[in-house]
Structure formats: C-alpha cells, structure tokens
Design a protein around this motif. Structure first.
Motif, PDB file in Angstrom:
ATOM      1  N   ASN A  56       3.876   0.065   9.266  1.00  0.00           N
ATOM      2  CA  ASN A  56       3.350   0.560   7.989  1.00  0.00           C
ATOM      3  C   ASN A  56       2.289   1.650   8.136  1.00  0.00           C
ATOM      4  O   ASN A  56       2.040   2.394   7.199  1.00  0.00           O
ATOM      5  N   LYS A  57       1.647   1.765   9.300  1.00  0.00           N
ATOM      6  CA  LYS A  57       0.578   2.759   9.416  1.00  0.00           C
ATOM      7  C   LYS A  57       1.113   4.192   9.435  1.00  0.00           C
ATOM      8  O   LYS A  57       0.370   5.131   9.131  1.00  0.00           O
ATOM      9  N   ILE A  58       2.377   4.368   9.760  1.00  0.00           N
ATOM     10  CA  ILE A  58       2.924   5.732   9.838  1.00  0.00           C
ATOM     11  C   ILE A  58       2.878   6.429   8.466  1.00  0.00           C
ATOM     12  O   ILE A  58       2.540   7.605   8.375  1.00  0.00           O
ATOM     13  N   ARG A  59       3.182   5.686   7.404  1.00  0.00           N
ATOM     14  CA  ARG A  59       3.117   6.320   6.062  1.00  0.00           C
ATOM     15  C   ARG A  59       1.709   6.811   5.761  1.00  0.00           C
ATOM     16  O   ARG A  59       1.509   7.885   5.191  1.00  0.00           O
ATOM     17  N   LYS A  60       0.720   5.986   6.094  1.00  0.00           N
ATOM     18  CA  LYS A  60      -0.673   6.397   5.840  1.00  0.00           C
ATOM     19  C   LYS A  60      -1.022   7.604   6.697  1.00  0.00           C
ATOM     20  O   LYS A  60      -1.703   8.534   6.248  1.00  0.00           O
ATOM     21  N   LEU A  61      -0.558   7.570   7.943  1.00  0.00           N
ATOM     22  CA  LEU A  61      -0.906   8.642   8.879  1.00  0.00           C
ATOM     23  C   LEU A  61      -0.299   9.982   8.475  1.00  0.00           C
ATOM     24  O   LEU A  61      -0.832  11.033   8.817  1.00  0.00           O
ATOM     25  N   SER A  84      -4.373  -3.731  18.195  1.00  0.00           N
ATOM     26  CA  SER A  84      -4.164  -3.121  16.877  1.00  0.00           C
ATOM     27  C   SER A  84      -2.887  -2.285  16.800  1.00  0.00           C
ATOM     28  O   SER A  84      -2.669  -1.384  17.610  1.00  0.00           O
ATOM     29  N   ASN A  85      -2.049  -2.608  15.803  1.00  0.00           N
ATOM     30  CA  ASN A  85      -0.880  -1.758  15.534  1.00  0.00           C
ATOM     31  C   ASN A  85      -1.329  -0.402  15.023  1.00  0.00           C
ATOM     32  O   ASN A  85      -0.727   0.630  15.342  1.00  0.00           O
ATOM     33  N   HIS A  86      -2.365  -0.425  14.204  1.00  0.00           N
ATOM     34  CA  HIS A  86      -2.864   0.825  13.618  1.00  0.00           C
ATOM     35  C   HIS A  86      -3.334   1.799  14.704  1.00  0.00           C
ATOM     36  O   HIS A  86      -3.006   2.993  14.655  1.00  0.00           O
ATOM     37  N   THR A 205      -1.166  -8.440   4.032  1.00  0.00           N
ATOM     38  CA  THR A 205      -2.299  -7.555   3.775  1.00  0.00           C
ATOM     39  C   THR A 205      -3.435  -7.808   4.768  1.00  0.00           C
ATOM     40  O   THR A 205      -3.733  -8.949   5.109  1.00  0.00           O
ATOM     41  N   GLY A 206      -3.991  -6.695   5.258  1.00  0.00           N
ATOM     42  CA  GLY A 206      -5.084  -6.757   6.228  1.00  0.00           C
ATOM     43  C   GLY A 206      -6.281  -5.996   5.684  1.00  0.00           C
ATOM     44  O   GLY A 206      -7.097  -6.534   4.937  1.00  0.00           O
ATOM     45  N   THR A 207      -6.344  -4.703   6.020  1.00  0.00           N
ATOM     46  CA  THR A 207      -7.463  -3.897   5.527  1.00  0.00           C
ATOM     47  C   THR A 207      -7.310  -3.570   4.033  1.00  0.00           C
ATOM     48  O   THR A 207      -8.263  -3.128   3.401  1.00  0.00           O
ATOM     49  N   GLY A 208      -6.116  -3.724   3.493  1.00  0.00           N
ATOM     50  CA  GLY A 208      -5.895  -3.523   2.064  1.00  0.00           C
ATOM     51  C   GLY A 208      -5.380  -2.142   1.687  1.00  0.00           C
ATOM     52  O   GLY A 208      -5.085  -1.883   0.522  1.00  0.00           O
ATOM     53  N   GLY A 209      -5.248  -1.259   2.662  1.00  0.00           N
ATOM     54  CA  GLY A 209      -4.780   0.098   2.374  1.00  0.00           C
ATOM     55  C   GLY A 209      -3.344   0.134   1.868  1.00  0.00           C
ATOM     56  O   GLY A 209      -3.008   0.910   0.960  1.00  0.00           O
ATOM     57  N   THR A 210      -2.512  -0.710   2.455  1.00  0.00           N
ATOM     58  CA  THR A 210      -1.110  -0.767   2.016  1.00  0.00           C
ATOM     59  C   THR A 210      -1.046  -1.290   0.587  1.00  0.00           C
ATOM     60  O   THR A 210      -0.406  -0.686  -0.286  1.00  0.00           O
ATOM     61  N   LEU A 211      -1.733  -2.399   0.339  1.00  0.00           N
ATOM     62  CA  LEU A 211      -1.741  -2.994  -0.992  1.00  0.00           C
ATOM     63  C   LEU A 211      -2.298  -2.012  -2.038  1.00  0.00           C
ATOM     64  O   LEU A 211      -1.733  -1.873  -3.128  1.00  0.00           O
ATOM     65  N   HIS A 329       8.681  -5.180   5.178  1.00  0.00           N
ATOM     66  CA  HIS A 329       8.484  -5.457   6.612  1.00  0.00           C
ATOM     67  C   HIS A 329       7.573  -4.373   7.175  1.00  0.00           C
ATOM     68  O   HIS A 329       7.978  -3.228   7.327  1.00  0.00           O
ATOM     69  N   THR A 330       6.332  -4.777   7.481  1.00  0.00           N
ATOM     70  CA  THR A 330       5.310  -3.804   7.891  1.00  0.00           C
ATOM     71  C   THR A 330       5.300  -3.553   9.398  1.00  0.00           C
ATOM     72  O   THR A 330       4.461  -2.803   9.890  1.00  0.00           O
ATOM     73  N   GLY A 331       6.219  -4.197  10.130  1.00  0.00           N
ATOM     74  CA  GLY A 331       6.291  -3.966  11.583  1.00  0.00           C
ATOM     75  C   GLY A 331       5.477  -4.975  12.350  1.00  0.00           C
ATOM     76  O   GLY A 331       5.300  -6.113  11.901  1.00  0.00           O
TER      77      GLY A 331
HETATM   78  C1  LIG Z   1      -1.897  -3.172   9.558  1.00  0.00           C
HETATM   79  C2  LIG Z   1      -0.773  -4.090   9.309  1.00  0.00           C
HETATM   80  C3  LIG Z   1      -0.645  -4.801   8.093  1.00  0.00           C
HETATM   81  C4  LIG Z   1      -1.686  -4.731   7.018  1.00  0.00           C
HETATM   82  O1  LIG Z   1      -1.763  -3.487   6.414  1.00  0.00           O
HETATM   83  P1  LIG Z   1      -3.127  -3.053   5.702  1.00  0.00           P
HETATM   84  O2  LIG Z   1      -2.815  -1.761   5.119  1.00  0.00           O
HETATM   85  O3  LIG Z   1      -4.167  -2.983   6.786  1.00  0.00           O
HETATM   86  O4  LIG Z   1      -3.487  -4.111   4.717  1.00  0.00           O
HETATM   87  C5  LIG Z   1       0.460  -5.599   7.899  1.00  0.00           C
HETATM   88  N1  LIG Z   1       1.388  -5.725   8.858  1.00  0.00           N
HETATM   89  C6  LIG Z   1       1.301  -5.101  10.042  1.00  0.00           C
HETATM   90  C7  LIG Z   1       2.354  -5.332  11.045  1.00  0.00           C
HETATM   91  C8  LIG Z   1       0.226  -4.262  10.308  1.00  0.00           C
HETATM   92  O5  LIG Z   1       0.144  -3.641  11.490  1.00  0.00           O
END
Ligand SMILES: *Cc1c(COP(=O)(O)O)cnc(C)c1O
Length: 349
Positions: A56-61, A84-86, A205-211, A329-331
């Motif tokens: 999911n971080k690729i879209r933000k990047l 960290s995946n990010h 959801t983690g840091t909340g950027g995706t949400l 599926h965020t990976g």
């Molecule tokens: C970072 C991450 C999330 C959470 O995304 P946020 O934008 O940080 O809330 C969910 N799934 C995976 C696999 C991630 O790497």
C-alpha cells in the motif's frame, strides 16, 4: 458529491511520480465467498509493483516522491520499525527515481543476529543508508529519538548543499493520503464496471494514512461504503479524530469542499493483541485459512490480523448475507520471512 472523473481531475493537478502498476487487480474469492455467504472481493494492492515486494505504500509514494522531485530534492529520509514495509517500499521507490534513501529504523523486534531477514535485508540490498535505533526505553521514546536523529542528519546534509525530503512514518501525510483517494476511486470504478456497489471495505490500519485517503475518497464520491479498519497496533481514543483531520487536509489540498467526520469509518481495535509485530492465534488462523482456501498470502503484522477481523465479522453475522465486501490487501507478506518472534507458530499447524 463528485463523479469519479471529476474527482480524478482534482487529483491530476498534483505532482505525481509513476511507480506502481495501476489499476491493481480486483477479483472475487469464490471459495471463501461460498463459505461465508457474502460476495468477497480482494483488491490487490499487494501486487502494486514495482517489484515482488510492493504494497500500500507505493500509492502514497507516487504523490510523496512526486512532490520531492517537484521540489528538486535529492535525498529522502523516512522512519519505521526495522521490518517496516513502508521503509522498504520507500527505498525501492527512491532507487527507481534516482533519489538517495536514508532510513532511521526502530528495533521493536531485535534484528536476527545470524543475518538480515525480510524487509531489512531488502533495505540493505537496495543500498539504503540504514540507522537502527534500539528500543531501549519504550517504543515511543525510541520513535522520538529516531525522528530527532533524522532531523539533525537532514540539517547537516542541507549545510553540505544537499536537498533532503522528509517522509513521516508510514507516509501518513496530507500528500501521501492522496494515493488512497486515488485508490478508492479506482476500486469504486472497478466495482461499478461489474455492476456492484461496495457495501463494506475492510483493511488494516497503522499510521492511518491509507484510511484517511479512503475516507476522503468516500466523501468525494458520496459513497455509502462502510469502511472497517482493523487496527494493527494500539490506537489512542483520539485516533479517529487524527485520521479525519488528515483526510480533510488531503481534501483541502486538492481544493475539494467535501469533508470527512470521525464517524464516517469504524476503527476496530479488537484484533491486534498482544501488540504491534506480535502474532496472535486468530490472525495466524486467518492467514492459514486464506492460504489454504484461495492460495493467497497475508502477513502476521497487518493483513492477516485484518483478515481475521473480516472473517469474524462475517461469521458472527455482522455482514448481511449477499453483501459485497472488499478486502483491501495492503501487502506485507515479506514479514513471513522475518524473525520467529514476528511469525509465531505459523508453520506449526
Ligand atoms: C503500512 C501498512 C498498513 C497500514 O497502512 P497505514 O497507511 O500506515 O495505516 C497495512 N498493511 C501493510 C501491509 C502495511 O505495510
């Protein structure tokens, strides 16, 4: 309320660097749909590219590095855990654009002393400058320390004439979240093409950027999708306010008048125990179930716990029969190759 086209036009005015392969696939999980009595779709942001290890971080990047390049930066700092995946995806994306990645990583789980594994190994292969900050006095302190060290390092580089760009943990910023406004529009477009509404959208959801991006996209389209965000770590009671404020900053950045309220989405804190990067039985059962019914891999830190949440909602009757449910599926499946402390008993049942 806007059409998908009108919403995309607003996004198109922002700097963006192409990184991933979009649209990511959307497909139905036939066997699990039958078992659960719902129409269950998987939105494959785990297949975002730019290599096997996307997410999911690729879209933000795309927006963050678009901004970095627009601002003529040459070096990118970011933060996260050692696995960290990010941080790994940021490193990947930097290499693609000729930017120098510098990582300040907190060792929540101590890196395997026998050898580098999973995302940390990839960070080294990509040649990122890696600084590990040991978690000595509690997680929050180490995170603060990592930020301070990174800031001081960026100041030193500026004096040498370099142009650093700082990406917050998870890429959670008004610019980063634009990626999931775009992601939400893409998903709704794909579902509409099949003649289906999105009744429920589940994700980790983690840091909340995706949400924040998803909620902003939902507001832009006036969609009725119920967003259920399964927390991957403890969230303080202010989390929903923080996320909706982030969503509103993204919306005002693109000049949209729509707004997000904290009540527009559900953050469920019931599935992450005992903590971030620490597996639980329900999550590991969900990982094995999805793997064994559909051949799809999730992970112990994020997507497996979120999928456990979805399964629990479905099996406890909280999702009406026949509803259209999307799991984003965020990976994160590189975690399957991380330290034993992170994967637990995954291979043992
Ligand atoms: C970072 C991450 C999330 C959470 O995304 P946020 O934008 O940080 O809330 C969910 N799934 C995976 C696999 C991630 O790497």
């Amino acid at each position: 309320m806007k059409s998908i086209e009108a919403a995309n036009e607003l996004l198109a005015r922002q700097p963006r660097q192409t990184l991933g392969f979009y649209p990511t696939p959307l497909h139905k999980l036939e066997r699990l749909s039958d078992e659960l009595g719902i129409n269950l779709y998987l939105k494959r942001d785990d297949l975002s590219g730019i290599n096997l290890f996307g997410g999911n971080k690729i879209r933000k990047l795309e927006y963050l590095l678009g901004d970095a390049i627009f601002k003529n930066c040459d070096t990118v700092f970011t933060y996260g855990a050692t696995q960290s995946n990010h941080a790994m995806q940021t490193t990947t994306a930097c290499r693609r654009c000729g930017l120098e990645p510098i990582l300040y990583l907190v060792s929540i789980v101590e890196p395997d002393s026998e050898g580098m594994r999973a995302n940390l190994l990839l960070d080294y292969i990509f040649g990122a400058e890696v600084h590990v900050v040991s978690e000595h006095s509690g997680e929050e302190d180490a995170e603060q320390l990592a930020y301070q060290m990174g800031e001081a390092h960026a100041v030193r580089l500026k004096k040498e004439g370099r142009r650093p760009y700082i990406i917050p943990i998870g890429g959670a910023s008004p610019i980063g979240s634009l990626g999931f406004i775009s992601g939400f529009l893409e998903l709704v477009g794909q579902m509409e093409a099949m003649g289906k509404p999105v009744d429920y959208l589940f994700h980790s959801t983690g840091t909340g950027g995706t949400l924040a991006g998803l909620a902003a996209g939902r507001a832009l389209l006036g969609s009725n999708a119920k967003i259920v965000s399964i927390a991957a770590s403890p969230k303080d009671p202010d989390y929903e306010n923080h996320v909706s404020s982030l969503a509103n900053q993204s919306l005002s950045l693109i000049g949209a008048e729509e707004t997000v309220e904290p009540g527009d989405f559900i953050v469920d804190r019931d599935y992450f125990a005992p903590g971030y990067e620490l597996p639980n039985e329900q999550g590991n059962n969900a990982i094995r179930r999805l793997a064994r019914t559909e051949g799809i891999l999730t992970d112990t830190v994020y997507s497996g716990k979120a999928f456990a949440g979805l399964l629990d909602y479905a099996e406890s009757g909280r999702l009406p029969k026949g509803s259209n449910v999307v799991f984003l599926h965020t990976g994160g499946a590189t975690a399957l190759f991380a330290e034993k402390e992170i994967i637990g008993d995954l291979a043992e049942k």
